[in-house]
Design an enzyme around this catalytic site. Structure first.
Site, PDB file in Angstrom:
ATOM      1  N   HIS A  48       0.710  -1.230   0.117  1.00 51.29           N
ATOM      2  CA  HIS A  48      -0.193   0.142  -0.003  1.00 51.29           C
ATOM      3  C   HIS A  48       0.886   1.325   0.108  1.00 51.29           C
ATOM      4  O   HIS A  48       2.171   1.112   0.434  1.00 51.29           O
ATOM      5  CB  HIS A  48      -0.849  -0.202   1.307  1.00 51.29           C
ATOM      6  CG  HIS A  48      -2.043   0.919   1.271  1.00 51.29           C
ATOM      7  ND1 HIS A  48      -1.552   2.247   1.659  1.00 51.29           N
ATOM      8  CD2 HIS A  48      -3.367   0.969   0.868  1.00 51.29           C
ATOM      9  CE1 HIS A  48      -2.775   3.331   1.529  1.00 51.29           C
ATOM     10  NE2 HIS A  48      -3.681   2.343   1.190  1.00 51.29           N
TER      11      HIS A  48
ATOM     12  N   ASP B 267     -11.410   1.579  -1.080  1.00 49.65           N
ATOM     13  CA  ASP B 267     -10.141   2.393  -0.558  1.00 49.65           C
ATOM     14  C   ASP B 267     -11.092   3.405   0.660  1.00 49.65           C
ATOM     15  O   ASP B 267     -10.763   4.573   0.786  1.00 49.65           O
ATOM     16  CB  ASP B 267      -9.746   3.188  -1.550  1.00 49.65           C
ATOM     17  CG  ASP B 267      -8.333   3.634  -1.183  1.00 49.65           C
ATOM     18  OD1 ASP B 267      -7.323   4.141  -1.701  1.00 49.65           O
ATOM     19  OD2 ASP B 267      -7.770   3.274   0.347  1.00 49.65           O
TER      20      ASP B 267
END
Ligand SMILES: COc1cc(C(=O)O)cc(C(=O)O)c1
Ligand SMILES: [Mn+2]
Length: 339
Positions: A178, A301
């Site tokens: 990430h 997200d």
């Protein structure tokens, strides 16, 4: 159509409190702009502005679950939000990663059909991190791992981290790389115009990490290692022809180490990627056609992107029925061992 969202941010009060301390520390990390804005509202947030994400990160049952019900999201794959534990000293990072993993396992035990999760670890303590990978995958039975790109400016092509990669490969644990803000060595011109952030710097940071791993031979050493990245592949799918061509030329003239497979083969064989924060049908269509539908997973997200729009994005996407099943849940079930 089962909807599994695969890059869904979450946190715990202990990590938030530690990040508030980081925001008041002398650290020069570009992440401080984000950390100040989210975890330390009373401190002057110039340069980033107040970001009201903290409540959403800490919450599971009050708003996250009802919103999932409202918009038909069956499941979220939770990750400890960036920068995770990587801005803390190695001991604090190791302890808070374990605590976060335990808390995540509790949430999953309470809501087994609604949440799955990725375990965190402290890369700057590789041996203890490898042990946490073992615990996460065998005792807590989480679904994979997450790391927020660099740790103190170092990347996974550095063999110091390889005990972690070895444990991940051995347990078939996909590592989600990430983003976080660009490392101190990368940040140069990215310190202005909010370019440190999700607008640009995040993609540069993770894209750089991916290429260092591919060109550095990581997937020759760990051929079964699976990596997931977000944001439609962090720009790499759109540049893969040029990356492949220029790396093979660099290998020929001795500027890059020889690798057993090409950059394109590593990207197709060892990476999957999610649609997080890139709600663009053209980009999705290209990514599927270029990299294969088996490598693309839907994501929201949350809480950085609103649920409603992310669901509408995928429900209106120009995909066949079979592609929709793969992107909405089939690929996530395979990669993250979701029943
Ligand atoms: C950790 O903090 C983040 C902030 C944002 C943002 O929209 O400002 C996006 C992401 C993300 O894309 O994951 C993460
Ligand atoms: Mn994210």
């Amino acid at each position: 159509m089962r909807l599994i969202a695969t890059e869904e941010a979450w946190s715990i009060p202990e990590v938030a409190a530690e990040l508030q301390q980081v925001s008041r520390s002398p650290s020069q990390s570009l992440d401080k702009l984000l950390v100040k804005g989210i975890y330390d509202a009373e401190v002057d947030t110039s340069g980033y502005g107040k970001m009201n994400f903290l409540e959403g990160l800490l919450d599971v049952e009050e708003r996250r679950l009802p919103q999932m019900d409202e918009h038909g999201v069956d499941m979220q794959l939770l990750t400890l939000t960036a920068p995770g534990v990587q801005m803390f000293d190695a001991d604090t990072a190791t302890d808070l990663a374990a605590l976060s993993n335990d808390r995540m396992a509790e949430i999953i035990r309470k809501h087994p059909t609604r949440f799955v999760g990725l375990g965190s670890f402290a890369p700057h303590s590789p041996k203890r991190a490898a042990k946490e990978v073992e615990r996460v995958m065998t005792e807590l039975k989480l679904n994979g791992l997450v790391v927020n790109s660099h740790t103190n400016g170092d990347y996974f092509d550095d063999y110091r981290f390889w005990p972690i990669l070895e444990a991940a490969e051995a347990h078939d644990a996909c590592i989600y790389i990430h983003p976080r803000s660009p490392s101190d060595t990368l940040k140069g011109p990215l310190q202005d115009y909010a370019m440190d952030s999700a607008m640009w710097g995040y993609g540069v940071e993770v894209g750089t990490h991916m290429l260092r791993m591919m060109a550095g031979g990581v997937f020759d050493r760990f051929p079964k290692l699976k990596i997931c990245v977000g944001h439609m592949g962090e720009m790499v799918p759109f540049f893969i022809w040029r990356i492949n061509f220029m790396n093979s030329r660099a290998q020929k003239v001795g500027r890059a180490p020889k690798t057993q497979r090409s950059m394109e083969e590593y990207f197709k064989d060892n990476f999957v990627f999610t649609t997080s924060g890139v709600e663009d049908h053209l980009a999705l269509r290209y990514a599927i056609d270029r990299m294969g539908v088996e490598n693309v997973l839907w994501s929201i997200d949350y809480p950085y992107q609103p649920i409603k729009e992310a669901v509408e994005f995928i429900q209106t996407a120009p995909l066949s029925e079979a592609e929709m099943h793969a992107v909405c849940h089939g690929n996530a079930e395979r990669v993250f061992h979701i029943p």
